[in-house]
Structure formats: structure tokens, C-alpha cells
Write an enzyme that holds these catalytic residues in place. Structure first.
Site, PDB file in Angstrom:
ATOM      1  N   HIS A 111      55.240  44.162  51.498  1.00  0.00           N
ATOM      2  CA  HIS A 111      53.909  44.755  51.325  1.00  0.00           C
ATOM      3  C   HIS A 111      52.797  43.709  51.373  1.00  0.00           C
ATOM      4  CE1 HIS A 111      55.978  48.454  50.384  1.00  0.00           C
ATOM      5  NE2 HIS A 111      56.623  47.859  49.404  1.00  0.00           N
TER       6      HIS A 111
ATOM      7  N   ARG B 229      36.328  42.415  47.476  1.00  0.00           N
ATOM      8  CA  ARG B 229      36.219  40.971  47.683  1.00  0.00           C
ATOM      9  C   ARG B 229      36.303  40.677  49.167  1.00  0.00           C
ATOM     10  NH1 ARG B 229      41.447  40.292  49.183  1.00  0.00           N
ATOM     11  NH2 ARG B 229      43.057  41.423  48.038  1.00  0.00           N
TER      12      ARG B 229
ATOM     13  N   ASN C 192      39.391  47.011  48.431  1.00  0.00           N
ATOM     14  CA  ASN C 192      39.430  45.646  47.934  1.00  0.00           C
ATOM     15  C   ASN C 192      38.001  45.142  47.776  1.00  0.00           C
ATOM     16  OD1 ASN C 192      42.314  44.951  47.799  1.00  0.00           O
ATOM     17  ND2 ASN C 192      42.249  45.438  49.969  1.00  0.00           N
TER      18      ASN C 192
ATOM     19  N   LYS D 254      43.743  51.961  40.792  1.00  0.00           N
ATOM     20  CA  LYS D 254      44.077  52.856  41.903  1.00  0.00           C
ATOM     21  C   LYS D 254      43.948  54.331  41.515  1.00  0.00           C
ATOM     22  CE  LYS D 254      47.198  49.906  44.614  1.00  0.00           C
ATOM     23  NZ  LYS D 254      47.064  48.646  43.875  1.00  0.00           N
TER      24      LYS D 254
ATOM     25  N   GLU E 135      52.694  58.320  45.052  1.00  0.00           N
ATOM     26  CA  GLU E 135      52.119  58.800  46.310  1.00  0.00           C
ATOM     27  C   GLU E 135      53.223  59.172  47.287  1.00  0.00           C
ATOM     28  OE1 GLU E 135      47.819  56.509  46.686  1.00  0.00           O
ATOM     29  OE2 GLU E 135      49.537  55.764  47.836  1.00  0.00           O
TER      30      GLU E 135
ATOM     31  N   GLU F  32      43.116  52.258  49.188  1.00  0.00           N
ATOM     32  CA  GLU F  32      42.435  51.532  48.128  1.00  0.00           C
ATOM     33  C   GLU F  32      41.240  50.802  48.717  1.00  0.00           C
ATOM     34  OE1 GLU F  32      44.862  48.442  46.488  1.00  0.00           O
ATOM     35  OE2 GLU F  32      45.581  47.778  48.441  1.00  0.00           O
TER      36      GLU F  32
ATOM     37  N   GLU G   9      40.781  50.496  52.737  1.00  0.00           N
ATOM     38  CA  GLU G   9      42.064  50.533  53.424  1.00  0.00           C
ATOM     39  C   GLU G   9      42.568  51.964  53.572  1.00  0.00           C
ATOM     40  OE1 GLU G   9      44.822  47.780  51.690  1.00  0.00           O
ATOM     41  OE2 GLU G   9      43.552  46.068  52.203  1.00  0.00           O
TER      42      GLU G   9
END
Length: 664
Positions: A236, A293, A291, A117, A201, A289, A276
Site C-alpha cells: 500500500h 500536505r 492528504n 478517515k 470499506e 482520502e 485521492e
């Protein structure tokens, strides 16, 4: 190079889903499985299956060596990692490519960069993509992180730099709570990802979690396929996802889509990926972030675009161009996905790992599942067992279909979140498309989901359970009888003889007395309250009963041992009939071979080889479905062998011991 033999390095619903598309494309599929998954649906769905180790993921699905050995044994020429496990492991991807196998995923360098990240955020800032203010530096001392949090301003999010899924993540409201949060997040991150690095963050509260599906080929084409709103989350982790986002506008979609493509282009991406963002109510968005996949929620994108994302993954991995551009991507209708978890919403969403007594998926929606009746929810893997994906021309029609599907879904055995999902989509904030990441906290409170969410057992439910239990018992008796005419069922030469059930519910006992009034008609007496029950339908695991004139549809599963699962809509009750349970216990050891009547754990074995036993004597105690069941002898005799041990797990019909009857 054309893919001919695809090894799917995963399990459960995603393995089944990948194999479905591969089969349609004429590609041979190879499953891998742990000992816990030997009979799992994904194993049966494949053309070939290879065992890769014991149940723990570190010894099976996370073992690259075991995966490569299986690939060699099965003659695989390509590997699809699905999601989770090794899907975002850059070293594994590199090893697949080095082994001259086709990797169905993005380049290892992209996985490596976006999997961190801190590095991903630094790359996005350099590319001009808006990011959440925070700290992503190399200095990981508590002093530096605390100072950075103070500069950003509370509340802040502490996040693991590596990995995701809510692990290593903490929301911190003030500086006093930060040291403990850092320690917990770092420890969790090290345990989950082998990397304790953290980032800080600014916490963007009451925002939407909006992600863009992107695709890229090796020929320079980059497209996005619209967005998904994944705001409804617990711990989350997403539980409801929809496409398109209810708050999206064409101009905002263009801006966010362009940013998503720029993020992918920055890392020379290929294949399927998801970028995202957090989106606030002012229309400002921030990169979270990427992903690298296929996402769990990819079906909603497939429903509104018409593209098969797995087919595109395979095509791009073979080196083919996408064959379309951004102008060819259109969004039609609305889709919502509900993730079904084997977990208890009333107990902090704790996983529930009981055997699956009955799985009956609904009709009218897409169902992606990796379970079967008679299977087991393993404690070794993720608790998500199935997904329901509804599609409609409008969001309203989509919601109606999803609500009906949840009411028609039957998963008996483990506790599930089905009733919670059905309740959540009926909440005004969700119905109006206003849910944010704060939805669950705002709607259900910090105490979690009340056990009352499933609703109390009503007198009608008790009456239904007693009548259904009576009918199931009658059916079993009829099977063992010879030529009993249907017209003699429930007949008595004297006055009507009632069947009595004593149910445990909410810490109290409820006695129900069922008396046949006429063929298909009963009176169910609960104390002084008598209900008329007429059987409109009774078939397999379904019943429609007219209770005091009101038709009520039930789904059920009768264990035959005094346990009954009963569902009405999305609400499920697990009822224990003490009367039948005591009767069953007396019948459990009826012959010389004493076997386990169900899956469970032997709490004790109370006899030894050579012991003389009398009819009615307790032989063993079996714990199943959180209840303890006595196994008693039905004959006099002598114990000639004891094959099971106390504390062991046994399956239904496993031999426990043998009795030699007296006088033989």
C-alpha cells in the site's frame, strides 16, 4: 507577512527540495537534525542547522518541543513540515500559529478533519462526493465491524481511521479471517498513530489509484492541477507515479477535478493538498482520502504544469493570492517518478541499512535525493532515499528516459529496488498504461520478488570483476611506489604472472585467473573457459571492457579489502574476493596503532592491555557488510592500550588498540 527565515521540520530529500526553492526565493533556511543526521545533505544545504535530539523520531523529528526550541534559537519566522513526521499533526500546526510563526500548510481544522478517515468520509458523503461503500461509525466493537463487513460484502478493506502509508490496513477475503485482521490493524494503528479506530470499506479490486493535486488561497480561489496515477504500490505504499493518468479523458478529468475541488472547499482548505480516488475500468470513481500536505510524488505535477508547488505553498502561506485560475492550468507532456528505496525486493522489500559506498545519480532526469557517498541509511527513518523524475513529450519518450536513468543510477552499499523498478516499467501492463493497484501481485506473484530479479553473475561479470580488481590493486601499488613508468605496469621479467581472484557467488566459489597479454589486454580464465578482456575505459568508478569483442559498460566501487560492487545497467552485484580478503586481513594491523579498516561492529577483541602478541596473531574481529574480518598483528610487541570495546560500532580509522613494538 513575508517569510524571511524558514525552518524545515523534516529531513532527507524533501528537506533538500524545500530548501532549493526557498534559496531561489531569497529565503534563509534552517535545518533541524538528529544525531543520526549530523552530516546529512539537508544539514549541509541549509543556512543554519540545529540539533534536536537523538536518532529515534520520538525524540527528534516528532518532538514538537524540540522543533520550537530550534525555531527560537535560529530566529525562524515560518515552519514548513514537508511530508510525514509532523506534517499532518493538527495540534502542531495550531501550536506553530499560536507561536506567531507562519505555518506553511493548511488550516489545523482541515488537517484534523481530513486526518480522520471516518470523519473525512462522513464530510464527503454530506458534500455529495462519491465514496466507497463501507462503515465509518463510532461503534468500534468487533461485532459491529464484522456485521458491517457482511453487509458491505467481501472482500473488504480494514483501515485505520487515522494516518496512512499502509499502516493499519488489511485486505480481508472472508469473514473467518476478519477478527484476526481487526486485531492486527487496531494494534498497528494504535502503535503508529495513537488511535486504534478502524473503518470498513468495500475492496475495489483491480482499480487505479488516481489523485488530484489541488491548491487554494485565502482569497477564495480553488484550482486543481490535474491528476497523478499512483497505482503501482507495494504494501500500500507507492513506488511509481505518473502524470497524467494513462486512462484519463477530458470529461473524466473535469468530473474528478470538480469533485476534488468540492472536497477541498467543504473543509475551507488552503495551500497544497491531494484528493485521492479509486477509479475503476467503467469510469466510476470513489473518494479515498485527502492528504493535507505536499506529496512525495509532487514533482510529476510540477513537470507537466510548470508550477513550483513549494513556491506556491510559501506564497499562499504569506497571504498572497495564487494569481491564476483553473483556465490557466495546462498539462503538457508526460512525467513518471520512480522512488528508490534502500530495501531488498527479494526479501519481501525489507529495509537495508548498510553504509552508502557510492551514490552516483543519473543525468537527463530530475533527481531529488537526500543521500551522499559515505553516508548511512538509518534504520530509524523511512527507507526511501531518492526519486528519479523523467519527463517527455510523450509517455513513450518519458519511459525511455526513465529506463535509461535507472540503468545509469549507482547506489552501492545497501540493497535497493533499482533493478525491480527497471523491470517493472518494462512489463507490458505498465508499458501499455494498464497497471492497477493489483500490478505487483499479478506480475510477480504472492511469493514476492524473486532474488533472481537481479540476474545471476555471468562469466563476463566474473571476468570484469577480476580485471577491475587487478587494475584497482595495481593503481594502489603504483601510488605507494616511486617513479614506476606506466610502460612497466603488468610487466614481468619471466613468464606472465597471473592474478588470482576467488569469488563467492550464490553459495559457490568461482576462481578467475587474470593474465596480462599486452598493455590494456588480459586473459581471464574461469576453469577451462578463457575470455579476452580489453580495457577501453578505466576511470574512477567506471570501466568499459571489451569482453571477447563485445563492449560492456560497468560501474564499480572497490572497497580495497576484497569487496567489489559491480553494476551493469540496473543490475548490481556485491562480490567477495576471498584471495584479496585474506591478504587484506594480514595487512590490517601493520603498525603500533591498530585502527578499524571500515565501518562495522567489533565482534570480539581477543587481547588485553599488557598482553604480548606475535606477528600474525588475531587481535580482533570486525563485522562489516555482513562479513567478518580478522584483524591481525603485523608486528611483534605488547598491547599498551585497548580503546574500543567488543560489541561496539566503529567508523573507518577509529583507533581500536595500540601495540608497542618489541625492541623499542
Amino acid at each position: 507577512m513575508a517569510i524571511k527565515n524558514l525552518l524545515v521540520a523534516n529531513r532527507g530529500e524533501i528537506a533538500c527540495r524545500i530548501m532549493r526553492t526557498a534559496r531561489e526565493l531569497g529565503i534563509r533556511t534552517i535545518a533541524v537534525y538528529s544525531d543520526a543526521d549530523a552530516g546529512a545533505p539537508h544539514v549541509r544545504a541549509a543556512d543554519a542547522a540545529i540539533r534536536i535530539g537523538p536518532a529515534p523520531v520520538s525524540e527528534s523529528y516528532l518532538s514538537a518541543a524540540a522543533i520550537f526550541k530550534a525555531a527560537g534559537q535560529a530566529g525562524a519566522d515560518a515552519v514548513h513540515p514537508g511530508y510525514g513526521f509532523l506534517s499532518e499533526n493538527a495540534a502542531f500546526a495550531q501550536a506553530v500559529i499560536a507561536a506567531d510563526l507562519t505555518w506553511v500548510g493548511p488550516p489545523p481544522d482541515a488537517i484534523r478533519l481530513m486526518g480522520d478517515k471516518a470523519q473525512a468520509k462522513q464530510a464527503m458523503i454530506a458534500a455529495g462526493v462519491s465514496c466507497v461503500p463501507g462503515y465509518e461509525g463510532n461503534d468500534q466493537s468487533d461485532e459491529t465491524l464484522i456485521r458491517a463487513a457482511a453487509e458491505v460484502g467481501f472482500p473488504v478493506m480494514v483501515k485505520a481511521a487515522a494516518g496512512g502509508g499502509g499502516r493499519g490496513m488489511r485486505l480481508v477475503d472472508n469473514v473467518d479471517d476478519l477478527p484476526a485482521a481487526l486485531a492486527l490493524a487496531r494494534s498497528e494503528a494504535e502503535g503508529a498513530f495513537g488511535n486504534g479506530a478502524l473503518i470498513i470499506e468495500k475492496a475495489i479490486l483491480n482499480a487505479r489509484h488516481v489523485e488530484f493535486q489541488i491548491f487554494a488561497d485565502a482569497h477564495g480561489t480553488f484550482v486543481h492541477m490535474g491528476e497523478r496515477d499512483c497505482s503501482v504500490q507495494r504494501r500500500h505504499q507507492k513506488i511509481l507515479e505518473e502524470a497524467p493518468c494513462p486512462a484519463m479523458t477530458p470529461s473524466l478529468r473535469e468530473k474528478m477535478g470538480t469533485a476534488a475541488i468540492e472536497a477541498a472547499r467543504t473543509v475551507d482548505y488552503r495551500g497544497a493538498g491531494t484528493v485521492e480516488f479509486l477509479l475503476n475500468d467503467s469510469g466510476d470513481f470513489y473518494f479515498l482520502e485527502m492528504n493535507t500536505r505536499l506529496q512525495v510524488e509532487h514533482p510529476v505535477t510540477e513537470m507537466i504544469t510548470g508550477f513550483d508547488l513549494v513556491a506556491l505553498q510559501l506564497s499562499v502561506a504569506e497571504g498572497s493570492p495564487l494569481g491564476f485560475t483553473q483556465d490557466d492550468v495546462t498539462l503538457t507532456g508526460h512525467a513518471i517518478e520512480a522512488r528508490i528505496y534502500a530495501e531488498d525486493p527479494g526479501d519481501g522489500f525489507m529495509p537495508s541499512t548498510e553504509p552508502i559506498a557510492l551514490w552516483s545519480p543519473p543525468s537527463g532526469v530530475r533527481v531529488d535525493a537526500g543521500i551522499k557517498t559515505g553516508g548511512q541509511v538509518s534504520p530509524h527513518y523511512d527507507a526511501m532515499v531518492a526519486k528519479l523524475i523523467a519527463f517527455g513529450d510523450t509517455r513513450e519518450s518519458c519511459l525511455r528516459k526513465l529506463s535509461a536513468a535507472l540503468a545509469d543510477t549507482v547506489l552501492f552499499g545497501p540493497k535497493t529496488n533499482i533493478a525491480f523498478l527497471a523491470d517493472a516499467i518494462r512489463r507490458e501492463a505498465f508499458e501499455n498504461g494498464q497497471a492497477t493497484t493489483a500490478f505487483i501481485d499479478q506480475e510477480y506473484g504472492e511469493a514476492g520478488i524473486s532474488r533472481a530479479l537481479n540476474g545471476a553473475v555471468t562469466p563476463q561479470d566474473f571476468a570484469a570483476a577480476a580485471v577491475i580488481g587487478h587494475l584497482c590493486g595495481r593503481a594502489r601499488a603504483q601510488v605507494s611506489a616511486l617513479d614506476v613508468p606506466a610502460e612497466l605496469l603488468d610487466w614481468s621479467s619471466s613468464s606472465a604472472r597471473p592474478t588470482i581472484a576467488v569469488f563467492d557467488a550464490d553459495g559457490a566459489e568461482f576462481q578467475v585467473k587474470v593474465t596480462a597479454a599486452a598493455p590494456g589486454q588480459y586473459t581471464a580464465a574461469i576453469g577451462t573457459n578463457a575470455l579476452d578482456v580489453e580495457v577501453d575505459l578505466f576511470s574512477g568508478t567506471s570501466a568499459t571492457l571489451r569482453i571477447d569483442g563485445t563492449p560492456i559498460a560497468y560501474r564499480f566501487f572497490d572497497q580495497g579489502i576484497g569487496e567489489l560492487f559491480l553494476s551493469r545497467g540496473a543490475i548490481t552485484h556485491h562480490l567477495i574476493d576471498r584471495t584479496r580478503q585474506r591478504s587484506t586481513a594480514r595487512e590490517m594491523a601493520g603498525g603500533g596503532a591498530v585502527t578499524a579498516p571500515m565501518h562495522g561492529r567489533l565482534i570480539s577483541i581477543d587481547v588485553d592491555q599488557g598482553d604480548a602478541v606475535a606477528k600474525g596473531q588475531r587481535l580482533a574481529v570486525l563485522e562489516a557488510m555482513k562479513m567478518q574480518h580478522e584483524i591481525v598483528a603485523q608486528i611483534d610487541g605488547q598491547i599498551v592500550s585497548v580503546t574500543a570495546t567488543a560489541g561496539s560500532q566503529v567508523a573507518a580509522d577509529d583507533l581500536i588498540l595500540e601495540i608497542e613494538p618489541t625492541g623499542t
